[in-house]
Design an enzyme around this catalytic site. Structure first.
Site, PDB file in Angstrom:
ATOM      1  N   LYS A 121      29.747  38.336  37.865  1.00 36.53           N
ATOM      2  CA  LYS A 121      30.824  38.043  37.583  1.00 36.53           C
ATOM      3  C   LYS A 121      31.363  39.273  36.652  1.00 36.53           C
ATOM      4  O   LYS A 121      32.731  39.761  37.043  1.00 36.53           O
ATOM      5  CB  LYS A 121      31.039  36.839  36.784  1.00 36.53           C
ATOM      6  CG  LYS A 121      32.383  36.598  35.825  1.00 36.53           C
ATOM      7  CD  LYS A 121      33.439  36.350  36.820  1.00 36.53           C
ATOM      8  CE  LYS A 121      34.937  36.191  36.092  1.00 36.53           C
ATOM      9  NZ  LYS A 121      35.695  35.674  36.928  1.00 36.53           N
TER      10      LYS A 121
ATOM     11  N   CYS B 220      40.957  38.268  31.677  1.00 37.54           N
ATOM     12  CA  CYS B 220      39.807  38.617  32.257  1.00 37.54           C
ATOM     13  C   CYS B 220      39.215  40.186  32.199  1.00 37.54           C
ATOM     14  O   CYS B 220      38.490  40.529  31.742  1.00 37.54           O
ATOM     15  CB  CYS B 220      39.899  37.819  33.492  1.00 37.54           C
ATOM     16  SG  CYS B 220      40.537  36.189  33.683  1.00 37.54           S
TER      17      CYS B 220
END
Ligand code: SAJ
Length: 433
Positions: A213, A267
């Protein structure tokens, strides 16, 4: 129908709520555990507290059918999916306090055979720490970091990877990386995701899934930094960066991303720091990319500064120059202002006393509190007629309609290249910074 009788989703935010709603729409009984009482009340009324296409309709449907309900009180379930914030604290150190609090909340209701999955973007090792925290709260149960395949509770990591604005589609269609602490943990988690994910479920270990991720978002950050650096170099050397990138991308193995005013959102501007924190001496490129992207708003502000000085010695502008800032959100065609470089730039300009600031943001109805009073929210026509400096910050589709004629006699600073390309295509000689 799911094999898991009841699934508890911990944290009903941008990821948790869509996940809970999609699971419920596949027939699972879903309980959303949420600390904010207003959010619990909103969802139990069948309403939503976040903007995401079609989410309102889906939540209404599953709440009305009784498959989704929200609560502040932990309840027994067969699987728990944790989707809570993982911000960074001072010095870019990851803050796992929300994950720890989630562990403390669900620990009392855990029973033998349950599955706990962490979805929040996390530093490498976080899933194991989650398992350790759970074990410390429930010494009567065994956990995989300690007893391996024989553990009473299964613990796995499965990062969310959906794009804001396309969440409901990507939740179902995207491939998922599943990293259990043991193989039994991975197998249990893969079975849970099989209930609602059409994309492939690819199994690995927890640490690789955590890093996967972080690597995805760092890949994008680094590539955007390359584009941003090119834009700064190109300006210095008198080259049109948009043309440059278009030409370079004609090479079969080159695919440069687009420069902009900086990188926003919650993010891409955050996750690379988790890698830097874990390997500070080794993560040199990743850290530099962050610094390049974080410095881009300052470079844009310096361009505006030069335009203001020029306007002061220009007869087109009497008194304070008026600057039209086109776009406030962190990326095009959404209303999300969180960590937006465009907002940051507007705030800094609005704090100056030597210019008047007009803001055009078609996706909001009112300016955020710290801009209200210091800037004026207007439509694009009014902004173009009143301003002498046009600062394009977000490439909203709505700005494609701006006519070339409306830019005549204006100083244009185009951080996305949209209007600049239009002017060049029309044959006009743009007055650009
Ligand atoms: N940006 C540029 N130039 C580009 C592309 C993007 O300046 O060529 C800027 C955008 O304007 C924005 C920022 O980057 O300010 C981030 O936007 P984005 O569309 O790249 O990504 P996010 O933050 O909306 O979502 C990302 C996605 N990750 C990747 O594409 C690798 C999404 O799949 C993740 O689920 C999400 O982060 C997340 O939650 O981690």
């Amino acid at each position: 129908m799911t094999d898991f009788g009841t699934v508890c989703v911990v944290g009903l935010g941008y990821i948790g709520l869509p996940t809970a709603a999609v699971l419920a729409s596949r027939g699972a009984r879903v309980v959303g555990l949420e600390i904010n009482p207003a959010t619990v009340a909103t969802i139990n009324r069948g309403d939503v507290h976040i903007v995401e296409p079609d989410l309102d309709l889906l939540v209404r449907e599953v709440v009305e059918s009784g498959l989704l309900r929200a609560t502040e009180t932990p309840v027994e379930a067969d699987a728990f999916m944790i989707a809570v914030p993982t911000p960074f604290a001072d010095q870019h150190v990851p803050d796992l306090s929300f994950v720890k609090a989630a562990a403390a909340a669900i620990a009392p209701v855990l029973k033998r055979g349950d599955l706990v999955v962490l979805e929040s973007t996390s530093p490498v090792g976080a899933t194991e720490r989650l398992s350790q925290w759970l074990a410390s709260y429930r010494p009567d149960l065994s956990f995989p970091h300690d007893t391996g395949e024989r553990s009473d509770i299964r613990v796995a990591y499965c990062p969310e990877r959906v794009l804001p604005g396309n969440v409901l589609n990507e939740l179902v269609e995207n491939d998922r990386i599943i990293g259990g602490i043991t193989q039994a943990c991975s197998k249990a988690a893969a079975a849970l995701y099989a209930q609602f994910v059409k994309g492939e479920r690819i199994v690995t270990n927890a640490r690789t899934a955590e890093m996967c991720k972080l690597a995805e978002n760092s890949f994008r950050d680094t590539n955007i930094a390359f584009a941003n650096e090119l834009s700064i170099i190109s300006e210095k050397l008198g080259i049109d960066v948009w043309e440059l990138i278009r030409l370079a991308n004609r090479h079969p193995r080159v695919s440069i991303l687009q420069p902009g005013p900086g990188v926003g959102g919650h993010c891409i501007a955050v996750d690379p720091w988790f890698i830097v924190d874990s390997a500070p001496d080794e993560a040199r490129l990743i850290r530099t990319a962050r610094e390049v992207n974080d410095s881009k708003p300052h470079w844009v502000l310096a361009q505006v500064e030069a335009a203001i000085i020029e306007a002061g010695s220009d007869r087109r502008t009497e008194g304070r120059p008026t600057i039209a800032c086109l776009g406030l959100s962190f990326k095009p065609n959404i209303d999300d202002l969180r960590e937006s470089p465009a907002l940051d730039i507007c705030q800094k300009l609005a704090s100056r006393k030597d210019c008047e600031i007009l803001v055009v943001e078609p996706h909001i109805r009112a300016l955020p509190a710290d801009l209200a009073g210091a800037a004026e929210l207007v439509d694009v026509t009014e902004a173009l007629s009143r301003a002498s400096i046009i600062l394009l910050l977000v490439d909203h589709t709505a700005f494609n309609d701006i006519a070339v004629e409306a830019l005549q006699d204006k100083c244009l600073i185009d951080t996305r290249g949209v209007l600049l390309q239009k002017l060049k295509a029309s044959g006009a000689e743009p007055d650009v910074k």
